[in-house]
Design an enzyme around this catalytic site. Structure first.
Site, PDB file in Angstrom:
ATOM      1  N   CYS A  29      -4.021  -6.698 -11.348  1.00 55.73           N
ATOM      2  CA  CYS A  29      -3.491  -5.331 -10.962  1.00 55.73           C
ATOM      3  C   CYS A  29      -3.386  -4.296 -12.165  1.00 55.73           C
ATOM      4  O   CYS A  29      -2.663  -4.678 -13.185  1.00 55.73           O
ATOM      5  CB  CYS A  29      -2.097  -5.498 -10.208  1.00 55.73           C
ATOM      6  SG  CYS A  29      -1.506  -3.726  -9.908  1.00 55.73           S
TER       7      CYS A  29
ATOM      8  N   GLU B 203      -8.764   0.070   1.477  1.00 58.76           N
ATOM      9  CA  GLU B 203      -8.394  -0.728   2.441  1.00 58.76           C
ATOM     10  C   GLU B 203      -8.826  -0.719   3.647  1.00 58.76           C
ATOM     11  O   GLU B 203      -9.134  -1.662   4.428  1.00 58.76           O
ATOM     12  CB  GLU B 203      -6.644  -0.875   2.301  1.00 58.76           C
ATOM     13  CG  GLU B 203      -5.933  -0.910   1.244  1.00 58.76           C
ATOM     14  CD  GLU B 203      -5.711  -2.375   0.938  1.00 58.76           C
ATOM     15  OE1 GLU B 203      -5.598  -3.054   1.874  1.00 58.76           O
ATOM     16  OE2 GLU B 203      -5.289  -2.697  -0.165  1.00 58.76           O
TER      17      GLU B 203
ATOM     18  N   HIS C 235      -8.597  -1.083  -6.772  1.00 59.10           N
ATOM     19  CA  HIS C 235      -9.545  -0.758  -5.432  1.00 59.10           C
ATOM     20  C   HIS C 235     -10.767   0.306  -5.688  1.00 59.10           C
ATOM     21  O   HIS C 235     -11.503   0.393  -4.885  1.00 59.10           O
ATOM     22  CB  HIS C 235      -8.513   0.250  -4.564  1.00 59.10           C
ATOM     23  CG  HIS C 235      -7.580  -0.844  -3.770  1.00 59.10           C
ATOM     24  ND1 HIS C 235      -6.649  -1.572  -4.590  1.00 59.10           N
ATOM     25  CD2 HIS C 235      -7.541  -1.106  -2.467  1.00 59.10           C
ATOM     26  CE1 HIS C 235      -5.945  -2.160  -3.822  1.00 59.10           C
ATOM     27  NE2 HIS C 235      -6.341  -2.022  -2.595  1.00 59.10           N
TER      28      HIS C 235
ATOM     29  N   ASP D 297      -2.656  -9.919  -7.670  1.00 60.32           N
ATOM     30  CA  ASP D 297      -2.783  -8.167  -7.709  1.00 60.32           C
ATOM     31  C   ASP D 297      -1.704  -8.250  -6.716  1.00 60.32           C
ATOM     32  O   ASP D 297      -1.117  -8.778  -5.925  1.00 60.32           O
ATOM     33  CB  ASP D 297      -4.142  -7.902  -7.090  1.00 60.32           C
ATOM     34  CG  ASP D 297      -4.249  -6.692  -7.094  1.00 60.32           C
ATOM     35  OD1 ASP D 297      -3.608  -5.771  -7.887  1.00 60.32           O
ATOM     36  OD2 ASP D 297      -4.895  -6.189  -5.944  1.00 60.32           O
ATOM     37  N   SER D 298      -1.261  -6.738  -6.649  1.00 58.11           N
ATOM     38  CA  SER D 298      -0.290  -6.341  -5.636  1.00 58.11           C
ATOM     39  C   SER D 298      -0.897  -6.191  -4.193  1.00 58.11           C
ATOM     40  O   SER D 298      -0.232  -6.298  -3.220  1.00 58.11           O
ATOM     41  CB  SER D 298       0.004  -4.671  -5.927  1.00 58.11           C
ATOM     42  OG  SER D 298      -1.255  -3.991  -5.755  1.00 58.11           O
TER      43      SER D 298
ATOM     44  N   CYS E 128      -8.092   1.127 -11.428  1.00 60.20           N
ATOM     45  CA  CYS E 128      -7.194   0.602 -10.281  1.00 60.20           C
ATOM     46  C   CYS E 128      -8.158  -0.292  -9.662  1.00 60.20           C
ATOM     47  O   CYS E 128      -9.406  -0.031  -9.527  1.00 60.20           O
ATOM     48  CB  CYS E 128      -6.728   1.734  -9.374  1.00 60.20           C
ATOM     49  SG  CYS E 128      -5.972   1.330  -7.855  1.00 60.20           S
TER      50      CYS E 128
HETATM   51  N1  DGL Z   1      -3.432  -3.047  -7.458  1.00 57.07           N
HETATM   52  C1  DGL Z   1      -3.079  -1.540  -7.994  1.00 57.07           C
HETATM   53  C2  DGL Z   1      -3.822  -1.226  -9.112  1.00 57.07           C
HETATM   54  O1  DGL Z   1      -4.664  -1.717  -9.772  1.00 57.07           O
HETATM   55  C3  DGL Z   1      -3.457  -0.766  -6.961  1.00 57.07           C
HETATM   56  C4  DGL Z   1      -2.589  -0.919  -5.465  1.00 57.07           C
HETATM   57  C5  DGL Z   1      -1.136  -0.448  -5.707  1.00 57.07           C
HETATM   58  O2  DGL Z   1      -0.529   0.614  -5.866  1.00 57.07           O
HETATM   59  O3  DGL Z   1      -0.369  -1.625  -5.587  1.00 57.07           O
HETATM   60  O4  DGL Z   1      -3.124  -0.335  -9.888  1.00 57.07           O
END
Ligand code: DGL
Length: 265
Positions: free
Chosen positions: A74, A153, A187, A11-12, A185
Protein backbone atom coordinates in the site's frame (compact mmCIF):
# COMPACT_ATOMS: atom_id res chain seq x y z
CA UNK A 1 21.26 -21.74 4.55
CA UNK A 2 17.92 -21.57 2.73
CA UNK A 3 14.84 -20.11 4.37
CA UNK A 4 11.46 -21.58 3.38
CA UNK A 5 9.37 -19.19 5.52
CA UNK A 6 6.77 -17.17 3.56
CA UNK A 7 6.94 -13.50 2.55
CA UNK A 8 4.11 -11.31 3.88
CA UNK A 9 2.37 -8.72 1.70
CA UNK A 10 -0.28 -6.33 2.92
CA UNK A 11 -2.46 -3.64 1.47
CA UNK A 12 -5.48 -1.70 2.66
CA UNK A 13 -7.50 -3.78 0.22
CA UNK A 14 -7.16 -5.68 -3.02
CA UNK A 15 -5.06 -3.29 -5.13
CA UNK A 16 -1.93 -4.78 -3.52
CA UNK A 17 -2.66 -7.97 -5.43
CA UNK A 18 -1.07 -6.18 -8.42
CA UNK A 19 2.15 -6.01 -6.38
CA UNK A 20 1.77 -9.61 -5.19
CA UNK A 21 1.41 -10.77 -8.79
CA UNK A 22 4.76 -9.16 -9.72
CA UNK A 23 6.41 -10.65 -6.64
CA UNK A 24 5.17 -14.16 -7.32
CA UNK A 25 6.22 -13.91 -10.98
CA UNK A 26 9.71 -12.75 -9.98
CA UNK A 27 10.09 -15.35 -7.20
CA UNK A 28 7.86 -18.33 -8.12
CA UNK A 29 9.68 -20.59 -5.69
CA UNK A 30 8.76 -18.37 -2.69
CA UNK A 31 5.66 -18.77 -0.55
CA UNK A 32 3.50 -15.64 -0.01
CA UNK A 33 0.85 -14.64 2.49
CA UNK A 34 -1.39 -11.73 1.46
CA UNK A 35 -3.49 -9.66 3.83
CA UNK A 36 -6.09 -7.18 2.55
CA UNK A 37 -7.39 -4.90 5.29
CA UNK A 38 -10.77 -4.53 3.56
CA UNK A 39 -12.64 -3.75 6.80
CA UNK A 40 -10.65 -0.54 7.33
CA UNK A 41 -10.28 0.54 3.68
CA UNK A 42 -9.58 3.26 2.57
CA UNK A 43 -6.30 4.22 4.20
CA UNK A 44 -5.89 7.09 1.75
CA UNK A 45 -8.18 9.47 3.60
CA UNK A 46 -7.01 8.65 7.15
CA UNK A 47 -4.50 10.34 9.45
CA UNK A 48 -0.93 9.18 9.98
CA UNK A 49 -1.76 7.98 13.51
CA UNK A 50 -4.60 5.78 12.27
CA UNK A 51 -2.75 4.42 9.22
CA UNK A 52 0.24 3.63 11.49
CA UNK A 53 -1.98 1.78 13.97
CA UNK A 54 -3.66 -0.26 11.21
CA UNK A 55 -0.32 -0.98 9.49
CA UNK A 56 1.26 -2.22 12.72
CA UNK A 57 -1.67 -4.55 13.37
CA UNK A 58 -1.41 -5.95 9.81
CA UNK A 59 2.37 -6.34 10.18
CA UNK A 60 2.03 -8.05 13.57
CA UNK A 61 -0.55 -10.47 12.22
CA UNK A 62 1.74 -11.48 9.35
CA UNK A 63 4.74 -11.78 11.67
CA UNK A 64 2.65 -14.18 13.79
CA UNK A 65 2.17 -16.27 10.62
CA UNK A 66 5.94 -16.72 10.55
CA UNK A 67 6.97 -14.50 7.64
CA UNK A 68 10.64 -13.79 6.91
CA UNK A 69 10.08 -10.37 5.26
CA UNK A 70 7.21 -7.93 4.79
CA UNK A 71 6.17 -6.01 1.69
CA UNK A 72 4.01 -2.97 2.36
CA UNK A 73 2.16 -2.99 -0.96
CA UNK A 74 0.00 0.00 0.00
CA UNK A 75 1.44 3.37 -1.04
CA UNK A 76 -0.38 5.19 1.76
CA UNK A 77 0.95 2.80 4.44
CA UNK A 78 4.43 3.00 2.87
CA UNK A 79 4.26 6.79 2.88
CA UNK A 80 2.99 7.12 6.46
CA UNK A 81 4.20 4.09 8.41
CA UNK A 82 7.23 2.44 6.78
CA UNK A 83 9.90 3.63 9.29
CA UNK A 84 7.65 2.56 12.19
CA UNK A 85 7.10 -0.91 10.69
CA UNK A 86 10.84 -1.28 10.04
CA UNK A 87 11.57 -0.30 13.63
CA UNK A 88 8.90 -2.48 15.26
CA UNK A 89 8.72 -5.75 13.36
CA UNK A 90 12.26 -7.15 13.61
CA UNK A 91 12.28 -8.51 10.02
CA UNK A 92 13.17 -6.80 6.70
CA UNK A 93 10.29 -4.50 5.67
CA UNK A 94 10.12 -2.90 2.22
CA UNK A 95 7.64 -0.39 0.83
CA UNK A 96 6.59 0.83 -2.59
CA UNK A 97 7.74 4.48 -2.53
CA UNK A 98 11.44 4.01 -3.42
CA UNK A 99 10.73 1.47 -6.22
CA UNK A 100 8.16 3.89 -7.66
CA UNK A 101 10.75 6.67 -7.63
CA UNK A 102 13.26 4.35 -9.36
CA UNK A 103 10.69 3.48 -12.03
CA UNK A 104 9.97 7.16 -12.72
CA UNK A 105 13.66 8.11 -12.81
CA UNK A 106 14.44 5.22 -15.17
CA UNK A 107 12.38 6.86 -17.94
CA UNK A 108 14.81 8.67 -20.23
CA UNK A 109 13.24 12.11 -19.83
CA UNK A 110 14.09 15.34 -18.05
CA UNK A 111 10.49 16.51 -17.96
CA UNK A 112 8.45 17.08 -14.81
CA UNK A 113 7.27 13.94 -13.03
CA UNK A 114 3.61 13.89 -11.99
CA UNK A 115 2.86 11.63 -9.00
CA UNK A 116 -0.76 10.49 -8.73
CA UNK A 117 -1.67 9.08 -5.31
CA UNK A 118 -4.17 9.12 -2.46
CA UNK A 119 -4.74 12.23 -0.38
CA UNK A 120 -2.73 10.72 2.51
CA UNK A 121 0.26 9.91 0.32
CA UNK A 122 0.19 13.36 -1.29
CA UNK A 123 -0.05 15.14 2.08
CA UNK A 124 2.81 13.08 3.54
CA UNK A 125 5.11 14.35 0.74
CA UNK A 126 6.89 10.97 0.95
CA UNK A 127 7.32 10.85 -2.83
CA UNK A 128 8.54 14.47 -3.01
CA UNK A 129 11.13 13.76 -0.30
CA UNK A 130 12.28 10.53 -1.96
CA UNK A 131 12.71 12.28 -5.32
CA UNK A 132 14.58 15.16 -3.63
CA UNK A 133 17.02 12.65 -2.06
CA UNK A 134 17.61 10.79 -5.30
CA UNK A 135 17.59 13.65 -7.82
CA UNK A 136 17.25 17.07 -6.16
CA UNK A 137 17.10 18.97 -9.46
CA UNK A 138 14.18 17.00 -10.89
CA UNK A 139 10.87 18.86 -10.91
CA UNK A 140 8.10 16.75 -9.33
CA UNK A 141 4.45 17.63 -8.78
CA UNK A 142 1.70 15.54 -7.19
CA UNK A 143 -2.05 15.19 -7.36
CA UNK A 144 -4.57 13.23 -5.28
CA UNK A 145 -7.05 11.21 -7.38
CA UNK A 146 -9.41 9.61 -4.82
CA UNK A 147 -12.13 8.65 -7.33
CA UNK A 148 -9.82 6.25 -9.15
CA UNK A 149 -9.80 3.70 -6.29
CA UNK A 150 -13.56 2.87 -6.48
CA UNK A 151 -13.42 2.80 -10.30
CA UNK A 152 -10.67 0.17 -10.13
CA UNK A 153 -12.59 -1.78 -7.47
CA UNK A 154 -15.62 -1.69 -9.79
CA UNK A 155 -13.55 -3.23 -12.58
CA UNK A 156 -13.85 -0.21 -14.89
CA UNK A 157 -10.25 -0.62 -15.99
CA UNK A 158 -10.78 0.46 -19.60
CA UNK A 159 -13.91 2.57 -19.53
CA UNK A 160 -15.08 5.92 -20.88
CA UNK A 161 -16.08 7.12 -17.39
CA UNK A 162 -12.66 6.20 -15.98
CA UNK A 163 -11.04 8.07 -18.87
CA UNK A 164 -13.24 11.06 -18.19
CA UNK A 165 -12.31 11.07 -14.49
CA UNK A 166 -8.59 10.79 -15.34
CA UNK A 167 -8.94 13.60 -17.89
CA UNK A 168 -10.67 15.81 -15.31
CA UNK A 169 -7.95 15.21 -12.72
CA UNK A 170 -5.17 15.82 -15.24
CA UNK A 171 -6.79 19.10 -16.32
CA UNK A 172 -5.90 20.43 -12.84
CA UNK A 173 -2.19 20.19 -13.69
CA UNK A 174 -2.34 21.08 -17.36
CA UNK A 175 -0.25 24.21 -16.78
CA UNK A 176 2.75 21.95 -16.02
CA UNK A 177 4.50 20.20 -18.88
CA UNK A 178 4.94 16.86 -17.18
CA UNK A 179 6.29 13.92 -19.20
CA UNK A 180 6.22 11.00 -16.74
CA UNK A 181 3.20 9.97 -14.67
CA UNK A 182 3.99 7.86 -11.60
CA UNK A 183 1.00 5.74 -10.54
CA UNK A 184 1.54 6.04 -6.78
CA UNK A 185 -1.44 4.02 -5.57
CA UNK A 186 -1.95 0.27 -5.77
CA UNK A 187 -5.15 0.60 -7.78
CA UNK A 188 -3.97 2.91 -10.52
CA UNK A 189 -1.86 0.37 -12.48
CA UNK A 190 -5.10 -1.53 -13.08
CA UNK A 191 -6.32 1.52 -15.01
CA UNK A 192 -3.23 1.67 -17.23
CA UNK A 193 -5.24 1.17 -20.45
CA UNK A 194 -7.51 4.10 -19.58
CA UNK A 195 -4.43 6.18 -18.77
CA UNK A 196 -2.86 5.30 -22.10
CA UNK A 197 -5.99 6.52 -23.93
CA UNK A 198 -5.96 9.83 -22.06
CA UNK A 199 -2.25 10.64 -21.88
CA UNK A 200 -0.93 12.59 -24.85
CA UNK A 201 1.65 10.76 -26.93
CA UNK A 202 5.12 11.13 -25.44
CA UNK A 203 3.83 11.02 -21.87
CA UNK A 204 4.42 7.71 -20.10
CA UNK A 205 2.83 6.15 -17.00
CA UNK A 206 4.97 3.97 -14.73
CA UNK A 207 4.75 2.16 -11.39
CA UNK A 208 7.29 0.44 -9.19
CA UNK A 209 5.98 -3.12 -8.67
CA UNK A 210 8.46 -4.73 -11.06
CA UNK A 211 11.44 -2.92 -9.54
CA UNK A 212 10.20 -3.73 -6.02
CA UNK A 213 10.14 -7.44 -6.92
CA UNK A 214 13.70 -7.29 -8.26
CA UNK A 215 14.95 -5.36 -5.23
CA UNK A 216 13.29 -7.72 -2.75
CA UNK A 217 14.79 -10.72 -4.56
CA UNK A 218 18.22 -9.09 -4.29
CA UNK A 219 17.70 -8.22 -0.59
CA UNK A 220 16.63 -11.77 0.28
CA UNK A 221 19.62 -13.15 -1.59
CA UNK A 222 22.02 -10.83 0.28
CA UNK A 223 20.49 -11.80 3.63
CA UNK A 224 20.50 -15.50 2.75
CA UNK A 225 16.73 -15.61 3.08
CA UNK A 226 15.79 -17.14 -0.30
CA UNK A 227 14.19 -20.56 -0.22
CA UNK A 228 15.76 -23.54 -1.93
CA UNK A 229 12.52 -25.55 -1.96
CA UNK A 230 9.88 -25.07 -4.67
CA UNK A 231 6.63 -23.54 -3.40
CA UNK A 232 4.05 -26.33 -3.29
CA UNK A 233 1.54 -24.50 -1.06
CA UNK A 234 0.46 -21.67 -3.37
CA UNK A 235 -0.44 -18.30 -1.88
CA UNK A 236 -2.44 -17.86 1.32
CA UNK A 237 -4.95 -15.02 1.33
CA UNK A 238 -6.39 -13.30 4.39
CA UNK A 239 -8.81 -10.36 4.63
CA UNK A 240 -10.42 -8.44 7.45
CA UNK A 241 -13.89 -8.61 5.87
CA UNK A 242 -15.72 -10.86 3.42
CA UNK A 243 -14.74 -10.61 -0.23
CA UNK A 244 -16.86 -11.73 -3.16
CA UNK A 245 -14.76 -14.07 -5.30
CA UNK A 246 -16.51 -12.71 -8.41
CA UNK A 247 -15.01 -9.20 -7.94
CA UNK A 248 -13.59 -7.96 -11.28
CA UNK A 249 -10.38 -6.82 -9.61
CA UNK A 250 -9.68 -10.43 -8.52
CA UNK A 251 -10.45 -11.85 -11.95
CA UNK A 252 -8.19 -9.26 -13.56
CA UNK A 253 -5.21 -10.07 -11.36
CA UNK A 254 -5.47 -13.78 -10.64
CA UNK A 255 -7.23 -16.09 -13.07
CA UNK A 256 -8.06 -18.80 -10.55
CA UNK A 257 -10.64 -18.45 -7.75
CA UNK A 258 -9.05 -17.04 -4.62
CA UNK A 259 -10.23 -18.06 -1.19
CA UNK A 260 -9.74 -15.43 1.53
CA UNK A 261 -9.68 -16.55 5.17
CA UNK A 262 -11.28 -14.01 7.50
CA UNK A 263 -9.13 -12.50 10.21
CA UNK A 264 -10.14 -10.16 13.02
CA UNK A 265 -7.32 -7.71 13.77
N1 DGL B 1 -3.89 0.92 -1.14
C1 DGL B 1 -3.99 2.35 -1.16
C2 DGL B 1 -2.70 2.96 -1.71
O1 DGL B 1 -1.95 2.34 -2.43
C3 DGL B 1 -5.19 2.82 -1.96
C4 DGL B 1 -6.53 2.51 -1.34
C5 DGL B 1 -6.76 3.19 0.00
O2 DGL B 1 -6.99 4.40 0.06
O3 DGL B 1 -6.72 2.48 0.99
O4 DGL B 1 -2.41 4.08 -1.40
Amino acid sequence: MADSRPIGVFDSGLGGLSVLRELSLAMPQERFIYLGDIARLPYGTKSQAVVSKYSISCGNFLVQQGIKALVVACNTASALALPLLQQELGIPVVGVIEPGVSAALSVPSEETILVLATEGTVKSEAYLQAFARRNPSRHVIQLACPLLVPLAEEGWFEHSITESVIRTYLSQVKAHSYGVVLLGCTHYPLLEKSFSHVLESGKQSVHGAHILAQELHQLLREKNLLTSQPNTQGIQFFSTDRIKTSLPILRALFQEDIHFSLVDL
